[in-house]
Design a protein around this motif. Sequence first.
Motif, PDB file in Angstrom:
ATOM      1  N   GLU A   1      -1.032  10.878   1.843  1.00 49.81           N
ATOM      2  CA  GLU A   1       0.213  10.131   1.716  1.00 49.81           C
ATOM      3  C   GLU A   1       0.297   9.282   0.449  1.00 49.81           C
ATOM      4  OE1 GLU A   1       0.668   7.868   5.289  1.00 49.81           O
ATOM      5  OE2 GLU A   1       0.623   9.642   6.570  1.00 49.81           O
ATOM      6  N   CYS A   2      -0.824   9.036  -0.215  1.00 52.89           N
ATOM      7  CA  CYS A   2      -0.861   8.195  -1.414  1.00 52.89           C
ATOM      8  C   CYS A   2      -0.040   8.830  -2.536  1.00 52.89           C
ATOM      9  CB  CYS A   2      -2.307   8.012  -1.878  1.00 52.89           C
ATOM     10  SG  CYS A   2      -2.489   7.030  -3.382  1.00 52.89           S
ATOM     11  N   ILE A   3       0.850   8.027  -3.150  1.00 52.04           N
ATOM     12  CA  ILE A   3       1.681   8.524  -4.255  1.00 52.04           C
ATOM     13  C   ILE A   3       1.154   8.049  -5.615  1.00 52.04           C
ATOM     14  CG2 ILE A   3       3.740   8.796  -2.835  1.00 52.04           C
ATOM     15  CD1 ILE A   3       4.767   6.105  -4.050  1.00 52.04           C
ATOM     16  N   GLU A   4      -0.032   7.448  -5.611  1.00 56.17           N
ATOM     17  CA  GLU A   4      -0.710   7.036  -6.844  1.00 56.17           C
ATOM     18  C   GLU A   4       0.095   6.051  -7.676  1.00 56.17           C
ATOM     19  OE1 GLU A   4      -2.226  10.516  -8.916  1.00 56.17           O
ATOM     20  OE2 GLU A   4      -2.269  11.596  -7.002  1.00 56.17           O
ATOM     21  N   CYS A   5       0.793   5.136  -7.024  1.00 52.85           N
ATOM     22  CA  CYS A   5       1.629   4.174  -7.749  1.00 52.85           C
ATOM     23  C   CYS A   5       0.802   3.054  -8.391  1.00 52.85           C
ATOM     24  CB  CYS A   5       2.683   3.585  -6.821  1.00 52.85           C
ATOM     25  SG  CYS A   5       2.028   2.554  -5.489  1.00 52.85           S
ATOM     26  N   GLY A   6      -0.362   2.759  -7.816  1.00 58.56           N
ATOM     27  CA  GLY A   6      -1.221   1.725  -8.372  1.00 58.56           C
ATOM     28  C   GLY A   6      -0.935   0.316  -7.887  1.00 58.56           C
ATOM     29  N   ASN A   7       0.049   0.142  -6.996  1.00 56.73           N
ATOM     30  CA  ASN A   7       0.353  -1.198  -6.491  1.00 56.73           C
ATOM     31  C   ASN A   7      -0.858  -1.842  -5.836  1.00 56.73           C
ATOM     32  OD1 ASN A   7       2.943  -0.816  -7.354  1.00 56.73           O
ATOM     33  ND2 ASN A   7       3.874  -0.826  -5.332  1.00 56.73           N
ATOM     34  N   CYS A   8      -1.623  -1.068  -5.097  1.00 54.81           N
ATOM     35  CA  CYS A   8      -2.799  -1.606  -4.412  1.00 54.81           C
ATOM     36  C   CYS A   8      -3.816  -2.150  -5.420  1.00 54.81           C
ATOM     37  CB  CYS A   8      -3.441  -0.553  -3.513  1.00 54.81           C
ATOM     38  SG  CYS A   8      -3.920   0.984  -4.357  1.00 54.81           S
ATOM     39  N   ALA A   9      -4.057  -1.396  -6.467  1.00 53.59           N
ATOM     40  CA  ALA A   9      -5.013  -1.818  -7.484  1.00 53.59           C
ATOM     41  C   ALA A   9      -4.526  -3.055  -8.236  1.00 53.59           C
ATOM     42  CB  ALA A   9      -5.274  -0.679  -8.460  1.00 53.59           C
ATOM     43  N   ASN A  10      -3.225  -3.156  -8.423  1.00 51.65           N
ATOM     44  CA  ASN A  10      -2.664  -4.285  -9.161  1.00 51.65           C
ATOM     45  C   ASN A  10      -2.791  -5.608  -8.432  1.00 51.65           C
ATOM     46  OD1 ASN A  10      -1.899  -2.623 -11.289  1.00 51.65           O
ATOM     47  ND2 ASN A  10       0.147  -2.290 -10.485  1.00 51.65           N
ATOM     48  N   VAL A  11      -2.820  -5.593  -7.103  1.00 52.75           N
ATOM     49  CA  VAL A  11      -2.879  -6.844  -6.342  1.00 52.75           C
ATOM     50  C   VAL A  11      -4.262  -7.169  -5.784  1.00 52.75           C
ATOM     51  CG1 VAL A  11      -0.451  -6.736  -5.720  1.00 52.75           C
ATOM     52  CG2 VAL A  11      -2.160  -5.800  -4.157  1.00 52.75           C
ATOM     53  N   CYS A  12      -5.188  -6.240  -5.834  1.00 55.04           N
ATOM     54  CA  CYS A  12      -6.511  -6.461  -5.238  1.00 55.04           C
ATOM     55  C   CYS A  12      -7.311  -7.481  -6.047  1.00 55.04           C
ATOM     56  CB  CYS A  12      -7.282  -5.157  -5.160  1.00 55.04           C
ATOM     57  SG  CYS A  12      -8.915  -5.357  -4.416  1.00 55.04           S
ATOM     58  N   PRO A  13      -7.800  -8.549  -5.371  1.00 54.12           N
ATOM     59  CA  PRO A  13      -8.564  -9.564  -6.103  1.00 54.12           C
ATOM     60  C   PRO A  13      -9.976  -9.134  -6.508  1.00 54.12           C
ATOM     61  CG  PRO A  13      -8.509 -10.107  -3.774  1.00 54.12           C
ATOM     62  CD  PRO A  13      -7.601  -8.905  -3.976  1.00 54.12           C
ATOM     63  N   VAL A  14     -10.476  -8.029  -5.933  1.00 52.48           N
ATOM     64  CA  VAL A  14     -11.838  -7.581  -6.264  1.00 52.48           C
ATOM     65  C   VAL A  14     -11.869  -6.170  -6.849  1.00 52.48           C
ATOM     66  CG1 VAL A  14     -12.969  -9.112  -4.598  1.00 52.48           C
ATOM     67  CG2 VAL A  14     -12.257  -6.818  -3.885  1.00 52.48           C
TER      68      VAL A  14
END
Length: 55
Positions: free
Chosen positions: A37-50
């Motif tokens: 289901e991942c669309i590779e938008c990168g939102n998760c990586a942009n907000v992750c503090p670690v």
Amino acid sequence: MAYTINEDCIKCGACASECPVSCISEGDATYVINADECIECGNCANVCPVDAPQA
């Protein structure tokens, strides 16, 4: 290639709330991304503090 979440995850939930397709869920030790289901938008990586989500 879909994002994955590595063992650096601190289970804060920031990534899950930012995912536009809701493909991130809480796993036993870390949050988990459903690769189908991942669309590779990168939102998760942009907000992750670690920097746990990796492409």
